[in-house]
Design a protein around this motif. Structure first.
Motif, PDB file in Angstrom:
ATOM      1  N   ASN A 148      44.283  42.099  40.121  1.00 54.16           N
ATOM      2  CA  ASN A 148      45.384  41.689  40.997  1.00 54.16           C
ATOM      3  C   ASN A 148      45.632  42.634  42.159  1.00 54.16           C
ATOM      4  OD1 ASN A 148      46.121  39.286  39.588  1.00 54.16           O
ATOM      5  ND2 ASN A 148      46.940  40.587  37.965  1.00 54.16           N
ATOM      6  N   SER A 149      45.111  43.821  42.054  1.00 47.94           N
ATOM      7  CA  SER A 149      45.427  44.813  43.086  1.00 47.94           C
ATOM      8  C   SER A 149      44.283  45.799  43.226  1.00 47.94           C
ATOM      9  CB  SER A 149      46.692  45.577  42.686  1.00 47.94           C
ATOM     10  OG  SER A 149      46.413  46.330  41.510  1.00 47.94           O
ATOM     11  N   LEU A 150      44.384  46.601  44.267  1.00 45.36           N
ATOM     12  CA  LEU A 150      43.409  47.674  44.456  1.00 45.36           C
ATOM     13  C   LEU A 150      43.384  48.593  43.235  1.00 45.36           C
ATOM     14  CD1 LEU A 150      43.846  48.776  48.161  1.00 45.36           C
ATOM     15  CD2 LEU A 150      41.687  48.257  46.998  1.00 45.36           C
ATOM     16  N   GLU A 151      44.564  48.810  42.663  1.00 47.36           N
ATOM     17  CA  GLU A 151      44.660  49.703  41.502  1.00 47.36           C
ATOM     18  C   GLU A 151      43.809  49.164  40.342  1.00 47.36           C
ATOM     19  OE1 GLU A 151      45.404  53.150  40.116  1.00 47.36           O
ATOM     20  OE2 GLU A 151      46.155  52.546  42.100  1.00 47.36           O
ATOM     21  N   ASP A 152      43.856  47.829  40.154  1.00 45.54           N
ATOM     22  CA  ASP A 152      43.088  47.212  39.069  1.00 45.54           C
ATOM     23  C   ASP A 152      41.579  47.399  39.248  1.00 45.54           C
ATOM     24  OD1 ASP A 152      45.422  46.333  37.957  1.00 45.54           O
ATOM     25  OD2 ASP A 152      45.185  44.236  38.565  1.00 45.54           O
ATOM     26  N   LEU A 153      41.154  47.560  40.502  1.00 41.46           N
ATOM     27  CA  LEU A 153      39.708  47.691  40.760  1.00 41.46           C
ATOM     28  C   LEU A 153      39.175  49.066  40.350  1.00 41.46           C
ATOM     29  CD1 LEU A 153      38.646  46.241  44.248  1.00 41.46           C
ATOM     30  CD2 LEU A 153      37.791  45.583  41.994  1.00 41.46           C
ATOM     31  N   LYS A 154      40.037  50.047  40.400  1.00 43.78           N
ATOM     32  CA  LYS A 154      39.586  51.442  40.189  1.00 43.78           C
ATOM     33  C   LYS A 154      38.966  51.613  38.814  1.00 43.78           C
ATOM     34  CE  LYS A 154      41.972  53.791  43.780  1.00 43.78           C
ATOM     35  NZ  LYS A 154      43.290  53.278  44.204  1.00 43.78           N
ATOM     36  N   THR A 272      32.212  21.582  37.258  1.00 42.71           N
ATOM     37  CA  THR A 272      31.696  21.824  35.907  1.00 42.71           C
ATOM     38  C   THR A 272      32.198  23.158  35.370  1.00 42.71           C
ATOM     39  OG1 THR A 272      29.708  20.574  36.441  1.00 42.71           O
ATOM     40  CG2 THR A 272      29.572  22.066  34.540  1.00 42.71           C
ATOM     41  N   LEU A 273      32.139  24.181  36.205  1.00 38.35           N
ATOM     42  CA  LEU A 273      32.557  25.515  35.760  1.00 38.35           C
ATOM     43  C   LEU A 273      34.041  25.534  35.396  1.00 38.35           C
ATOM     44  CD1 LEU A 273      30.517  27.681  38.295  1.00 38.35           C
ATOM     45  CD2 LEU A 273      30.309  27.725  35.797  1.00 38.35           C
ATOM     46  N   VAL A 274      34.849  24.861  36.186  1.00 40.71           N
ATOM     47  CA  VAL A 274      36.283  24.817  35.869  1.00 40.71           C
ATOM     48  C   VAL A 274      36.496  24.096  34.540  1.00 40.71           C
ATOM     49  CG1 VAL A 274      38.496  23.824  36.595  1.00 40.71           C
ATOM     50  CG2 VAL A 274      37.096  25.096  38.244  1.00 40.71           C
ATOM     51  N   ASN A 275      35.733  23.028  34.329  1.00 43.99           N
ATOM     52  CA  ASN A 275      35.817  22.325  33.044  1.00 43.99           C
ATOM     53  C   ASN A 275      35.385  23.206  31.881  1.00 43.99           C
ATOM     54  OD1 ASN A 275      36.810  19.972  34.141  1.00 43.99           O
ATOM     55  ND2 ASN A 275      34.779  19.055  34.416  1.00 43.99           N
ATOM     56  N   GLN A 276      34.490  24.160  32.167  1.00 43.66           N
ATOM     57  CA  GLN A 276      34.022  25.076  31.118  1.00 43.66           C
ATOM     58  C   GLN A 276      34.971  26.252  30.916  1.00 43.66           C
ATOM     59  OE1 GLN A 276      30.116  26.126  32.500  1.00 43.66           O
ATOM     60  NE2 GLN A 276      29.134  24.263  31.722  1.00 43.66           N
ATOM     61  N   GLY A 277      36.022  26.312  31.743  1.00 39.69           N
ATOM     62  CA  GLY A 277      37.008  27.372  31.539  1.00 39.69           C
ATOM     63  C   GLY A 277      37.087  28.432  32.627  1.00 39.69           C
ATOM     64  N   ALA A 278      36.340  28.263  33.691  1.00 37.72           N
ATOM     65  CA  ALA A 278      36.418  29.254  34.774  1.00 37.72           C
ATOM     66  C   ALA A 278      37.823  29.257  35.368  1.00 37.72           C
ATOM     67  CB  ALA A 278      35.399  28.932  35.857  1.00 37.72           C
ATOM     68  N   LYS A 279      38.362  30.446  35.589  1.00 41.29           N
ATOM     69  CA  LYS A 279      39.679  30.599  36.217  1.00 41.29           C
ATOM     70  C   LYS A 279      39.454  31.132  37.634  1.00 41.29           C
ATOM     71  CE  LYS A 279      41.313  31.886  31.625  1.00 41.29           C
ATOM     72  NZ  LYS A 279      41.584  30.535  31.139  1.00 41.29           N
ATOM     73  N   LEU A 280      39.694  30.249  38.598  1.00 42.06           N
ATOM     74  CA  LEU A 280      39.423  30.595  39.992  1.00 42.06           C
ATOM     75  C   LEU A 280      40.516  31.502  40.538  1.00 42.06           C
ATOM     76  CD1 LEU A 280      38.340  27.040  41.214  1.00 42.06           C
ATOM     77  CD2 LEU A 280      36.853  28.978  40.648  1.00 42.06           C
ATOM     78  N   ARG A 281      40.113  32.575  41.178  1.00 40.61           N
ATOM     79  CA  ARG A 281      41.064  33.522  41.758  1.00 40.61           C
ATOM     80  C   ARG A 281      40.509  33.994  43.097  1.00 40.61           C
ATOM     81  NH1 ARG A 281      43.250  31.913  37.873  1.00 40.61           N
ATOM     82  NH2 ARG A 281      44.325  33.021  36.198  1.00 40.61           N
ATOM     83  N   SER A 282      41.410  34.112  44.083  1.00 39.75           N
ATOM     84  CA  SER A 282      40.939  34.726  45.329  1.00 39.75           C
ATOM     85  C   SER A 282      41.262  36.208  45.286  1.00 39.75           C
ATOM     86  CB  SER A 282      41.574  34.054  46.543  1.00 39.75           C
ATOM     87  OG  SER A 282      42.901  34.455  46.687  1.00 39.75           O
ATOM     88  N   PHE A 283      40.384  36.996  45.883  1.00 36.15           N
ATOM     89  CA  PHE A 283      40.684  38.420  46.033  1.00 36.15           C
ATOM     90  C   PHE A 283      41.966  38.543  46.848  1.00 36.15           C
ATOM     91  CE2 PHE A 283      35.937  39.208  45.545  1.00 36.15           C
ATOM     92  CZ  PHE A 283      36.055  39.917  44.363  1.00 36.15           C
ATOM     93  N   SER A 284      42.806  39.483  46.491  1.00 35.41           N
ATOM     94  CA  SER A 284      44.066  39.655  47.226  1.00 35.41           C
ATOM     95  C   SER A 284      43.794  40.186  48.630  1.00 35.41           C
ATOM     96  CB  SER A 284      44.967  40.630  46.477  1.00 35.41           C
ATOM     97  OG  SER A 284      44.371  41.919  46.472  1.00 35.41           O
ATOM     98  N   GLN A 285      44.755  39.943  49.523  1.00 30.18           N
ATOM     99  CA  GLN A 285      44.580  40.410  50.900  1.00 30.18           C
ATOM    100  C   GLN A 285      44.435  41.925  50.962  1.00 30.18           C
ATOM    101  OE1 GLN A 285      44.258  38.458  53.928  1.00 30.18           O
ATOM    102  NE2 GLN A 285      43.738  37.082  52.264  1.00 30.18           N
ATOM    103  N   ASP A 286      45.138  42.667  50.096  1.00 34.23           N
ATOM    104  CA  ASP A 286      45.009  44.134  50.188  1.00 34.23           C
ATOM    105  C   ASP A 286      43.628  44.598  49.743  1.00 34.23           C
ATOM    106  OD1 ASP A 286      45.645  43.629  47.467  1.00 34.23           O
ATOM    107  OD2 ASP A 286      46.395  45.680  47.229  1.00 34.23           O
TER     108      ASP A 286
END
Lengths: 347, 347
Positions: A148-154, A272-286
């Motif tokens: 969710n954030s830059l912090e999560d990426l570290k 198909t991927l969404v049906n298989q359970g993929a959770k689509l997320r966009s990278f946050s602007q920060d």
């Protein structure tokens, strides 16, 4: 005097080998090499025959350029940026993070200075290059947990290669180099936290959704990556003009065809991927902004010691400024309106 | 027995005439026909020679399809939708209002059902069609006055052709049919209030900015218009396989090349036009929505009495739903982020 009929001499019998950097299982990528071979072989009545070999059949996928340089094969179907470790200028032939999108890339190659500048560089490696495919914007990859954030990426261990790996290091990511077949078990066991690959159609085959369901976009390091035909420069120069023309047309047609292939297959695959359970997320602007700023730092670092990179980068950058000004008008507002209709269920 | 060398027979000497629907002055459009002719002529060592004729040199631009049907010429470079008055199905070969964008159009033609379905229809006119160019989303045209609302549109005399003309009639616009060269004087004298043409690069040449400075976008009736090669079906069937393959590759290469040409030239042209006084305006959402709703009414009206139109329309529509779902993810968010950087002066 009378000229002798020149037909037979104009059309010598040639048999070329093209090594692909891709396995047959990645058919959208691999099939573009078959398209090139088919157009050339058919168009010459079999006189100029190109045989395609999958990655590993002659040389490993990432040694395709070297095999062309030293004449082991006459040509390869590969990505220029695989060889950025030898010289970062190679990255500009495919895509650099936050570079041109697919259509802008073609504009720069065919009608801007792209093909001329890249071929001046490729010639120093005994290579002549022709754009021969483009995937469009790729996805940002699969993660075991939400980011969710830059912090999560570290500290996240992420399978990501090339220039993008160097950029995400600046954000605290620990980039990992893994071959395609090794990604799934590493994600499953938690040896890595995330992995980028290509896009829905290719990613579906490897089953990542089962072990790392958060599927991020966009793949900001691949806005419009070109796949090239790399041709041994001496072999290219020896070709009759008619074969040079035929190969040039075949590669440009294949360039168009690969994008069309992805654009046709990805829409079905994402469903198909969404049906298989993929959770689509966009990278946050920060995250995107930090990656963008880091990419500019990296380009400045590379350019300071690599004048060829710097001059081609600047040429591409100048076009990018104008291209993204124009793209905001007709293309973007049209697509935006159509996407509103799609979301409203009105298409 | 021994087979005789077949080279000469496989490569008969052919001279074909290709009539373009465009004048030489519209070079981004016209040059695509030269690209096709060059690839075919060079690739066959001059054995399969295609000569290009500008609009009017053999037949007027809008009679190109008929000239192919009846064999006056072997082929034409033209837009299928010019002939929608004969049968609305022709419109689906180029673009319909609120149709697919350029990349989606290629996906549908080459990897979906587009080329197959359209060629089943073209065959009824003795034509074989190959996509051979795409302009991308066009602009919405030049207006003498600002158009801020649906109310402002009512009674406006606007040069706009084809299906779009029928749709804007439902919004109260009075569509006008004018040849390219007649637009400027009509706008200058106020005989018409607005005119759509192509996009920045082509529009700049005709100087509309001086007499109708409000430049609207997007051209919602042309989201990704294809220019076709129309080939006389008997002539196509008589071609040796090698020439069919060569012509197919040449047309697909030219398709890629025209879009790249526009995408390279339009960014510079839009800057020039703004410097010349063009005032950029987007059509309001209520205008776009009303036009969208009217377009669906028109398709229902046409489809009710034209089953071929209806079945191809539905095939395209089904792909459009999924294509605009997928396009929202990687492509759109990437372009959006890059446009923010452009607006911030950070590219």
């Amino acid at each position: 005097g009378l000229a002798a009929p020149a037909i037979a001499q104009d059309r010598p019998k040639l048999q070329w080998r093209m090594t692909s950097s891709f396995p047959k299982s990645l058919d959208t990528l691999y099939d573009a090499s078959l398209t090139i071979a088919k157009y050339v072989t058919e168009g010459s009545d079999g006189q100029f025959e190109i045989q395609v070999f999958a990655a590993g059949e002659i040389v490993p996928g990432l040694q395709a350029a070297d095999a062309v340089t030293n004449g082991t094969v006459e040509m390869a179907h590969t990505c220029s940026y695989y060889y950025w470790g030898q010289d970062a200028t190679f990255a500009l032939g495919t895509s650099i993070p936050f570079g041109l999108n697919a259509r802008q890339t073609n504009a720069w190659f065919y009608h801007g200075d792209g093909n001329r500048l890249m071929n001046e560089f490729f010639a120093t490696k005994n290579i002549y290059g022709l754009p021969s495919g483009n995937t469009g914007v790729q996805m940002g990859g699969w993660y075991r947990n939400e980011i969710n954030s830059l912090e999560d990426l570290k500290g996240q261990k992420v399978r990501i290669a090339g220039l993008a790996g160097r950029i995400v290091e600046k954000l605290g990511v620990v980039p990992q180099q893994l071959a395609g077949g090794d990604i799934y078990p590493a994600l499953e066991k938690g040896v890595i936290d995330g992995a980028e690959f290509v896009g829905p159609y290719d990613d579906e085959k490897l089953g990542f959704v089962k072990v790392a369901p958060f599927y991020y976009y966009p793949g900001w390091w691949e806005g419009g990556p070109t796949v090239h035909s790399f041709i041994n420069l001496e072999k290219w120069n020896e070709l009759p003009k008619s074969y040079q023309s035929l190969l040039t047309a075949a590669c440009q047609a294949a360039n168009c065809d690969m994008t069309a292939n992805y654009d046709y297959k990805n829409p079905a695959a994402i469903k198909t991927l969404v049906n298989q359970g993929a959770k689509l997320r966009s990278f946050s602007q920060d995250i995107l902004q930090a990656a963008y700023d880091a990419s500019k730092e990296v380009y400045a670092e590379i350019g300071a010691s690599n004048p060829t990179f710097q001059s081609i980068y600047e040429n591409q950058l100048e076009f990018k400024r104008d291209a993204y000004l124009w793209a905001q008008l007709a293309e973007y507002t049209y697509d935006t309106f159509m996407m509103i209709q799609q979301r409203n269920g009105a298409i």
